[in-house]
Design a protein around this motif. Structure first.
Motif, mmCIF file in Angstrom:
data_model
loop_
_atom_site.group_PDB
_atom_site.id
_atom_site.type_symbol
_atom_site.label_atom_id
_atom_site.label_comp_id
_atom_site.label_asym_id
_atom_site.label_seq_id
_atom_site.Cartn_x
_atom_site.Cartn_y
_atom_site.Cartn_z
ATOM 1 N N UNK A 351 0.623 -1.244 0.034
ATOM 2 C CA UNK A 351 0.112 -0.174 0.045
ATOM 3 C C UNK A 351 0.772 1.330 -0.110
ATOM 4 N N UNK A 352 2.181 1.276 0.639
ATOM 5 C CA UNK A 352 3.002 2.510 0.651
ATOM 6 C C UNK A 352 3.353 2.523 -0.711
ATOM 7 N N UNK A 353 3.891 1.513 -1.377
ATOM 8 C CA UNK A 353 4.435 1.750 -2.693
ATOM 9 C C UNK A 353 3.357 2.186 -3.731
ATOM 10 N N UNK A 354 2.177 2.070 -3.506
ATOM 11 C CA UNK A 354 1.145 2.216 -4.302
ATOM 12 C C UNK A 354 0.818 3.612 -4.316
ATOM 13 N N UNK A 355 0.879 4.079 -2.792
ATOM 14 C CA UNK A 355 0.737 5.597 -2.502
ATOM 15 C C UNK A 355 1.872 6.667 -3.091
ATOM 16 N N UNK A 356 2.956 5.988 -2.851
ATOM 17 C CA UNK A 356 4.186 6.625 -3.739
ATOM 18 C C UNK A 356 3.849 6.878 -5.290
ATOM 19 N N UNK A 357 3.316 5.709 -5.885
ATOM 20 C CA UNK A 357 3.014 5.959 -7.284
ATOM 21 C C UNK A 357 1.940 6.810 -7.542
ATOM 22 N N UNK A 358 0.950 7.031 -6.764
ATOM 23 C CA UNK A 358 -0.214 7.932 -6.738
ATOM 24 C C UNK A 358 0.473 9.166 -6.949
ATOM 25 N N UNK A 359 0.966 9.486 -5.777
ATOM 26 C CA UNK A 359 1.568 11.121 -5.794
ATOM 27 C C UNK A 359 2.561 11.296 -6.643
ATOM 28 N N UNK A 360 3.390 10.486 -7.047
ATOM 29 C CA UNK A 360 4.521 10.733 -8.060
ATOM 30 C C UNK A 360 3.692 10.983 -9.480
ATOM 31 N N UNK A 361 2.813 10.013 -9.949
ATOM 32 C CA UNK A 361 1.980 10.395 -11.130
ATOM 33 C C UNK A 361 1.358 11.438 -11.227
ATOM 34 N N UNK A 362 0.529 11.984 -9.895
ATOM 35 C CA UNK A 362 -0.080 13.023 -9.878
ATOM 36 C C UNK A 362 0.716 14.401 -10.143
ATOM 37 N N UNK A 469 1.003 1.087 6.408
ATOM 38 C CA UNK A 469 0.019 1.962 6.330
ATOM 39 C C UNK A 469 -0.181 2.533 8.385
ATOM 40 N N UNK A 470 -0.465 1.156 8.942
ATOM 41 C CA UNK A 470 -0.163 1.226 10.180
ATOM 42 C C UNK A 470 0.262 -0.025 10.723
ATOM 43 N N UNK A 471 0.904 0.153 11.979
ATOM 44 C CA UNK A 471 1.359 -1.293 12.640
ATOM 45 C C UNK A 471 0.362 -1.927 13.280
ATOM 46 N N UNK A 472 0.500 -3.328 13.230
ATOM 47 C CA UNK A 472 -0.374 -4.079 14.196
ATOM 48 C C UNK A 472 0.325 -4.147 15.499
ATOM 49 N N UNK A 473 -0.579 -4.448 16.508
ATOM 50 C CA UNK A 473 -0.273 -4.298 17.818
ATOM 51 C C UNK A 473 1.087 -5.227 18.106
ATOM 52 N N UNK A 474 1.821 -4.557 18.867
ATOM 53 C CA UNK A 474 3.383 -5.088 19.092
ATOM 54 C C UNK A 474 4.265 -5.733 17.877
ATOM 55 N N UNK A 493 5.824 17.388 6.650
ATOM 56 C CA UNK A 493 4.275 17.353 6.684
ATOM 57 C C UNK A 493 3.535 15.943 6.182
ATOM 58 N N UNK A 494 2.773 15.547 6.865
ATOM 59 C CA UNK A 494 1.995 14.214 6.475
ATOM 60 C C UNK A 494 0.944 14.692 5.677
ATOM 61 N N UNK A 495 0.951 13.754 4.457
ATOM 62 C CA UNK A 495 -0.546 13.927 3.628
ATOM 63 C C UNK A 495 -1.345 12.864 3.516
ATOM 64 N N UNK A 496 -2.334 12.587 3.862
ATOM 65 C CA UNK A 496 -3.284 11.303 3.401
ATOM 66 C C UNK A 496 -3.391 11.274 1.816
ATOM 67 N N UNK A 497 -3.245 9.918 1.476
ATOM 68 C CA UNK A 497 -3.195 9.688 -0.014
ATOM 69 C C UNK A 497 -4.396 9.079 -0.384
ATOM 70 N N UNK A 498 -4.576 7.598 0.135
ATOM 71 C CA UNK A 498 -5.529 6.609 -0.218
ATOM 72 C C UNK A 498 -5.623 5.841 1.062
ATOM 73 N N UNK A 533 -7.385 0.524 5.730
ATOM 74 C CA UNK A 533 -6.913 1.434 6.490
ATOM 75 C C UNK A 533 -6.304 2.747 5.758
ATOM 76 N N UNK A 534 -6.090 3.560 6.555
ATOM 77 C CA UNK A 534 -5.598 4.871 5.872
ATOM 78 C C UNK A 534 -4.046 4.734 5.365
ATOM 79 N N UNK A 535 -3.491 5.234 4.311
ATOM 80 C CA UNK A 535 -2.296 5.284 3.730
ATOM 81 C C UNK A 535 -1.908 6.875 3.320
ATOM 82 N N UNK A 536 -0.961 6.973 3.971
ATOM 83 C CA UNK A 536 -0.212 8.429 3.940
ATOM 84 C C UNK A 536 1.127 8.551 3.593
ATOM 85 N N UNK A 537 1.694 9.530 3.108
ATOM 86 C CA UNK A 537 3.138 9.811 3.190
ATOM 87 C C UNK A 537 3.595 11.079 3.790
#
Length: 562
Positions: A351-362, A469-474, A493-498, A533-537
């Protein structure tokens, strides 16, 4: 006072719940299996139509209405107190509840408006939540330690108990803000998950299988479920950015000395190699700008000896907005972005790699240049940065636990095994090496002007906040994507992506982890668990570039449709 730490923790936990009015209690709390996502329609079902309208309005629009008298400060305060009360029952996100004091404060604001016909300040009637490091009059600060209950930072007889206030609290009051709760932290503050022996574990409202982040995790959870329009956290290794990212929020980690930290509780106070900084989190970028500008209008450098005399710089913001103005015939210049797909230590999950692609392409679709970021090794920077948390061999943290005899939870238990304190010479060596690494990184950034087609140095670096996107407990096992920013003291600055889509963000079964740490992070990702889950960069700028980075982040948020 109760004899055992368990009894003291239980009494405090019950006191927090007792401060919530009975009519705001949830009778049948759903399990995670019954209700994974408690945001949106679920929590709104406990609120009136007017309360929903108020609590789903951002900070800028709230103060527009309170400043005109369209909304009373009291009705706004009551709505957010109600939603925050619901949030705590679902997520364990509050340490302190002072709703009655907030409503009294709001009434005073309404009385002022009725008499004078104008607001008290730029934050008139705006509820603001605070991480439980801020000292607030008549309110306790435990920072998640059982041994701090009933004391001032673990000490008695200081005369400061429930009297002392942090500098930023004073400034927020003078700006017209309404303070109503303090939010949960991991004991020690040194974890990307929020948990302590008082309130337990703080969960992610969008997906309660996951953590809300840390150490400002209570802020992330509360604002993520819209129990607060904006709040303040702190960041020494990612503690604003992690919960902002995990909860789909905007959050800024300013450089040191930009916003006041004076008078706050902290861990390892006096460790000055890498300082903790304070900054806001909110659902909208405009809310961050509103709070930063308001605080700077109070001239905090007159009251905090570590704050730079640096008012809000409109020219820095205009530099970016002018470049990005499509209606300006003289515009046409484009920005240049660097991108970190991986730091070569731990590979981000799908999901993080896809978010990077979304931002770069945009960005490329808008004509901006995006280049691969190939800086000096982050491994060297991280090696030095992580040493700073061990300078005192955990003496400060161990002392806080010893006050009650409570145990360190697993996420921070490594501090209990530290034995050797650093000598003065060893600390000096770390400081010298970090200065050298900052210089190398600075010159690399300067060199990007020659590589860029725009002729500009890279304006911002796009990168992960965490491998997931977020960690699981422990399972929070890697801090490298945030800590390099703290070590270099850059603005981020954190930006929500997808959001995670289990049908798209599938596991790469052919991936070969680089080492055991990489394997641990890779294996913790499960599309079924993470679905929705939220995915941000994060967007990283150079030191003290808060105005510029807020403008860039606002633009990036718009081009990705957030």
């Amino acid at each position: 006072m109760a004899d055992s730490w368990q009894d003291r923790a239980k009494q405090k936990r019950e006191a927090i719940l007792a401060a919530i009015p009975l009519e705001w209690r949830i009778k049948d709390l759903p399990s995670v299996e019954e209700k994974r996502d408690v945001t949106g329609d679920y929590i709104s079902g406990f609120l009136s139509e007017k309360e929903v309208a108020i609590t789903e309005t951002d900070a800028e629009k709230i103060v527009e209405k309170t400043a005109k008298g369209e909304w009373k400060a009291e009705e706004v305060a009551r709505a957010f107190c109600h939603r925050a009360a619901l949030a705590h029952q679902l997520l364990n996100c509050l340490h302190e509840v002072f709703f009655d004091a907030a409503i009294e404060s709001a009434r005073a604001l309404d009385a002022y408006f009725a008499e004078h016909g104008r607001p008290t300040g730029p934050l008139h009637g705006l509820p603001v939540s605070l991480k439980d490091q801020f000292h607030v009059k008549d309110v306790e600060t435990t920072m998640g330690y059982v041994g701090w209950i009933g004391t001032f930072e673990g000490k008695t007889g200081t005369g400061k108990e429930k009297v002392h206030e942090s500098e930023m609290v004073r400034e927020l009051r003078s700006l017209g803000a309404v303070l109503y709760c303090k939010t949960s932290v991991p004991h020690t503050l040194m974890s990307g998950e929020t948990m302590n022996n008082i309130i337990g574990y703080t969960f992610n409202p969008k997906n309660r299988n996951l953590t809300a982040g840390g150490s400002s995790g209570g802020e992330g959870a509360l604002i993520g479920i819209r129990g607060s329009p904006v709040g303040f956290g702190t960041d020494i290794g990612g503690s604003i950015r992690i919960p902002a990212a995990f909860n789909g929020l905007y959050g800024i980690r300013p450089s040191t000395g930009r916003l006041p930290y004076e008078g706050m509780a902290n861990s390892m106070d006096g460790q000055n190699t890498i300082l903790s900084v304070v900054g806001p989190l909110a659902p909208t970028l405009g809310s961050l700008r509103l709070l930063v500008k308001a605080i700077l209008s109070q001239q905090p450098w007159l009251h905090d000896p570590l704050v730079h005399e640096m008012p809000w710089r409109d020219s820095h913001e205009r530099e970016i907005t002018t470049l990005l103005n499509p209606e300006d015939p003289n515009s046409g210049a484009k920005l240049c972005f660097g991108v970190i797909a991986t730091d070569g230590i731990v590979t981000p999950t799908p999901p993080i790699r896809r978010a990077i692609d979304i931002v770069v392409n945009a960005l490329r679709s808008q004509g901006h240049e995006v280049v691969e970021w190939q800086p000096p090794s982050h491994r060297d920077i991280l090696d030095q940065a992580f040493k700073t948390w061990e300078f005192d061999a955990g003496t400060d943290l161990k002392g806080a636990f010893a006050l009650s005899g409570e145990p360190m939870l697993p996420q921070v238990s490594s501090f209990s095994t530290l034995e050797k304190q650093y000598s003065a010479a060893e600390i000096v060596a770390v400081n010298v090496r970090l200065r050298e690494l900052k210089k190398h990184y600075m010159e690399y950034w300067n060199s990007t002007a020659k590589l860029s087609k725009t002729g500009r140095c890279v304006d911002a670096v796009i990168g992960p906040v965490a491998p997931w996107p977020a960690a699981r407990p422990e399972k929070y096992a890697y801090y490298g994507y945030t800590t390099w920013v703290n070590a270099l003291d850059y603005t981020s600055v954190v930006v929500p992506v997808t959001e995670v889509d289990k049908k798209i963000d599938v596991v790469d079964k052919d991936y070969q982890p680089m080492d055991e740490r990489d394997r641990t992070c890779f294996e913790s990702y499960d599309p079924e668990i993470y679905d929705g889950a939220h995915v941000s960069l994060q967007l990283v700028g150079r030191r003290l570039q808060e105005e510029k980075m807020l403008a860039i982040a606002e633009y990036v948020g718009k081009v990705v449709g957030r």
